[in-house]
Write an enzyme that holds these catalytic residues in place. Structure first.
Site, short mmCIF file in Angstrom:
data_model
loop_
_atom_site.label_atom_id
_atom_site.label_comp_id
_atom_site.label_asym_id
_atom_site.label_seq_id
_atom_site.Cartn_x
_atom_site.Cartn_y
_atom_site.Cartn_z
CG HIS A 193 87.03 16.70 115.98
ND1 HIS A 193 85.95 15.85 115.89
CD2 HIS A 193 88.00 16.16 115.22
CE1 HIS A 193 86.27 14.84 115.09
NE2 HIS A 193 87.50 15.02 114.66
CG ASN A 203 80.39 16.89 123.58
OD1 ASN A 203 81.05 17.03 124.60
ND2 ASN A 203 79.47 17.75 123.19
CG HIS A 204 83.13 14.84 117.86
ND1 HIS A 204 83.45 15.90 117.03
CD2 HIS A 204 81.78 14.89 118.01
CE1 HIS A 204 82.33 16.55 116.71
NE2 HIS A 204 81.31 15.95 117.30
CB ILE A 205 85.10 10.37 123.31
CG1 ILE A 205 84.39 11.49 124.08
CG2 ILE A 205 86.19 9.73 124.17
CD1 ILE A 205 83.45 10.98 125.16
#
Lengths: 185, 540
Positions: B322, B475-477
């Site tokens: 994101h 950090n939303h892979i």
């Protein structure tokens, strides 16, 4: 090398001592920890007990706080000496500057130092006590967390992350204290 | 000399996705071997390293340094880390923070457990952009329920406060109460026409599953000191208690296939670079959204020369996160962020709307991280002394507001992870490289959002209003092993099984075909639990 807290954290995440994060290993190891290059250099001084006492006395003027922890002062002094071989000399110049002008509060001292390079040294001393660290940025050497003076003026409206604040939802009833009243120390 | 171990199921990765898969399969009676590239660490050590950080790091989001990487399994560290080489116009916006540790990255997460909206599964059909999922919300909903009950999610049980409200079961626990800042923030914005709701989160508001309730340490990131926040280690330990064999410091680097292209074995290096072989009936790779596609590319073999599961050439493509911006300001009124968990409330009005045919939606969330250390450093930088210094620290600690905005990126095959041709780790394994461009859909969404942000700041009579210019990572892979019905343009099928290998599954956010605007973990876990059910059926 990263500093490590040596005090245990109990199962509730609370530190068991009032003094939350004095890094014991620094306090213990820095007293005899004088870099080789500092030995025998005329303008430097070992972080001696006498030097530490003078540092703490001057720090009362620099910070405006009369109750400073001697153990923390010793650790900060040692870290400042380690960072700057001339720190003891600069401290002596600051003491002399204040004494000769009979300055008794930091606002007056700061104003009198406006055009002096010693003002930077005053700021280093204040920053060390307020941040609990010596140096800036990610390279700073942390000496304490909970005892850093920057947390004193917000003690009634904040708490230090990483330590438990209280029972679940105890924060639901907290008020928002005004910003123009400092908590009593 | 290589030794061989075998089990019904080999799970690669011990983060939350791998842990829940291992737990579910062991619970069903399967023998499970779990391989973790990183070491095992202890909560008390993480806490102590956090408390010993330099003040700058505590004030500037250093969630990585409490977790030093293993020499054989590097992961991104704080600052200008170069383990993941980044390229492209928005390279800096893909500077992810993740851990290669037993228990995975949920050691340092905010615990937010959003569900995707129903329409997020049908983005292409509804708005003509992005991709549809091969499954519908209804098919994932039972697994959302299971994931919420396993992690222990506290959330609002009033449908008016839910996003989405289509739920078949209540939350495990009531929401944790707002602190002073979230109370004030939500009061102000809700009075002015926004919809700001409590965020469901995997933190205990009461004793739950043998773990304590939240003590308001305000350090969910980088570490909850007491385990009131769910961490993947919970199900690692539960799985081990059921008989799952866990091997840490085990870096998988080679995958063997047979004539039917089924996986027959995997090979891992231990910390001495000795190679070991593990054989199984089924294999589940749950090695994180970057490490999973990296492994598939590293493990290319004669029959799969472009990488495992990569006949579509989609492994490593469609990398998503994101993309974020931050709004910061000084509120006229003191808010005193820092009481309770680090993130508690969010404006959800712009998660969806007809505008999504043209530009990205957004999620606007006030960070409830304590501002005290940043306030101190900022006040000192002004060279104040005495009472002026104390009052400035107080003003900034009480009135500083940081708002995090996340946008919906579309899957783009050009946003691609490849293997570095020049950089290798201590085991000789190539580092990942990632090209990243957030795209015009996000850029336009961010431009539209700026007006909303300025309006929100005005509601607080704000000064020092600033909106960041460069996108940041969240950090939303997601996306690198994308799922779909067409084997030509996807890596995984609707069951998160690889199109190419009948006994290889992926449990990861990498499967997700659309990102929505909200944290990805709950959807990752729901998909993983669905993988566990499919694997159970395949074993039967």
């Amino acid at each position: 090398m990263r500093s490590h807290i040596t005090q245990p954290v109990n199962s509730a995440g609370r530190n068991t001592r009032r003094r939350q994060t004095l890094f014991g290993f620094i306090a213990l190891s820095l007293a005899p920890w004088v870099p080789a290059w500092a030995k025998g250099v005329g303008q430097t001084a070992k972080p001696s007990a006498g030097g530490s006492k003078r540092f703490i006395e001057f720090s009362k003027l620099a910070t405006g706080h009369q109750q400073l922890d001697p153990a923390l002062g010793t650790s900060l002094f040692a870290a400042l000496v380690e960072q700057d071989r001339a720190f003891t000399s600069k401290l002596a110049l600051l003491e002399q500057f204040a004494r000769r002008r009979q300055i008794t509060d930091v606002d007056a001292l700061d104003a009198a130092l406006r055009n002096s390079p010693l003002r930077d040294d005053l700021m280093f001393i204040i920053a060390a006590w307020y941040t609990g660290a010596v140096g800036t940025g990610p390279q700073a050497k942390a000496v304490t967390y909970g005892e850093a003076l920057m947390y004193a003026p917000i003690a009634d409206g904040s708490h230090n992350p990483g330590f438990c604040a209280g029972a679940t939802n105890s924060w639901a009833s907290l008020m928002r204290p005004p910003i123009d009243v400092l908590p009593k120390s | 000399m290589s030794t061989t171990t075998s089990a019904d199921v080999i799970v690669v990765g011990s983060g939350v996705c791998g842990a829940v898969v291992a737990y579910q399969l062991a619970h069903a009676g399967a023998s499970v071997l779990m391989l973790e590239a990183g070491p095992r660490g202890e909560r008390s050590a993480f806490v102590q390293r956090f408390q010993a950080l330099p003040p700058y790091n505590r004030a500037h989001g250093d969630f990585a340094s409490p977790y030093p990487p293993s020499p054989i399994a590097p992961h991104p560290t704080y600052g200008n880390d170069d383990y993941v080489a980044l390229k492209g116009p928005d390279a800096a916006a893909y500077r992810q923070s993740y851990l290669r540790y037993v228990g995975g990255t949920t050691w340092h997460w905010s615990g937010l457990c959003w569900r995707h909206l129903l329409v997020d599964f049908r983005l292409k059909s509804t708005y003509g952009v992005g991709r549809d999922w091969p499954i519908a919300y209804d098919e994932l909903e039972p697994y959302y329920v299971l994931a919420e009950s396993m992690l222990g999610v506290s959330g609002p049980n009033d449908p008016a406060q839910q996003s989405p409200a289509q739920r078949s079961a209540p939350y495990s626990m009531d929401s944790i109460a707002y602190g002073t800042a979230d109370r004030y923030f939500s009061d102000v914005v809700n009075r002015n026409g926004y919809k700001c709701v409590p965020i469901p989160q995997a933190k205990n508001s009461r004793l739950f599953d043998g773990r304590p309730s939240c003590c308001g340490s305000n350090s969910c990131m980088p570490i909850c000191p007491i385990g009131a926040l769910y961490n993947g280690i919970v199900h690692v330990d539960k799985a081990v208690a059921l008989g799952v064999k866990l091997i840490d410091n085990a870096v998988v680097y080679r995958i063997d296939t047979d004539n039917a292209n089924r996986i027959t074995a995997m090979h891992y290096f231990d910390r001495n670079k000795l190679s070991h072989r593990v054989a199984g009936k089924l294999f589940v790779v749950a090695a994180n959204g970057i490490e999973t596609p990296k492994l598939f590319l590293v493990a290319a073999n004669t029959k799969n020369p472009h990488g495992i599961a990569n006949s579509s050439d989609q492994v490593g493509r469609n990398m998503m996160d994101h993309p974020g911006l931050h709004l910061s300001f000084l509120s006229k009124e003191p808010m005193w962020p820092g009481h309770g968990p680090v993130q508690q409330s969010s404006i959800v009005d712009f998660r969806d709307g007809a505008f999504r045919s043209e530009y990205s939606g957004n999620r606007i969330m006030m960070n409830n991280l304590s501002m005290s250390t940043l306030a101190g450093l900022t006040a000192l930088s002004k060279r104040l002394v005495g009472k002026k210094l104390d009052y400035e620290i107080r003003r900034r600690a009480a009135c500083s507001v940081d708002i995090s905005i996340g946008y919906e990126i579309l899957p783009d095959p050009n946003n691609r992870l490849t293997l570095s041709k020049t950089k290798r780790d201590a085991l000789g394994i190539a580092h990942p490289e990632i090209y990243y461009d957030v795209g015009d859909y996000v850029r336009k969404g961010a431009e539209k959002n700026r007006e909303q942000l300025r309006h929100i700041a005005s509601l607080f009579d704000a000064t020092e209003v600033a909106i960041t210019e460069q996108f940041n990572a969240n950090n939303h892979i997601m996306g690198g092993t994308i799922m779909g019905d067409d084997p030509e343009n996807s890596v995984l099928d609707r069951d998160c099984r690889t199109h190419d290998h009948a006994n290889l599954y992926v449990a990861s956010g990498g499967a997700m075909p659309s990102s929505s605007v909200i944290n990805s973990t709950l959807s990752m876990v729901a998909l993983s639990l669905r993988v566990a059910d499919k694997a159970k059926a395949a074993l039967a």
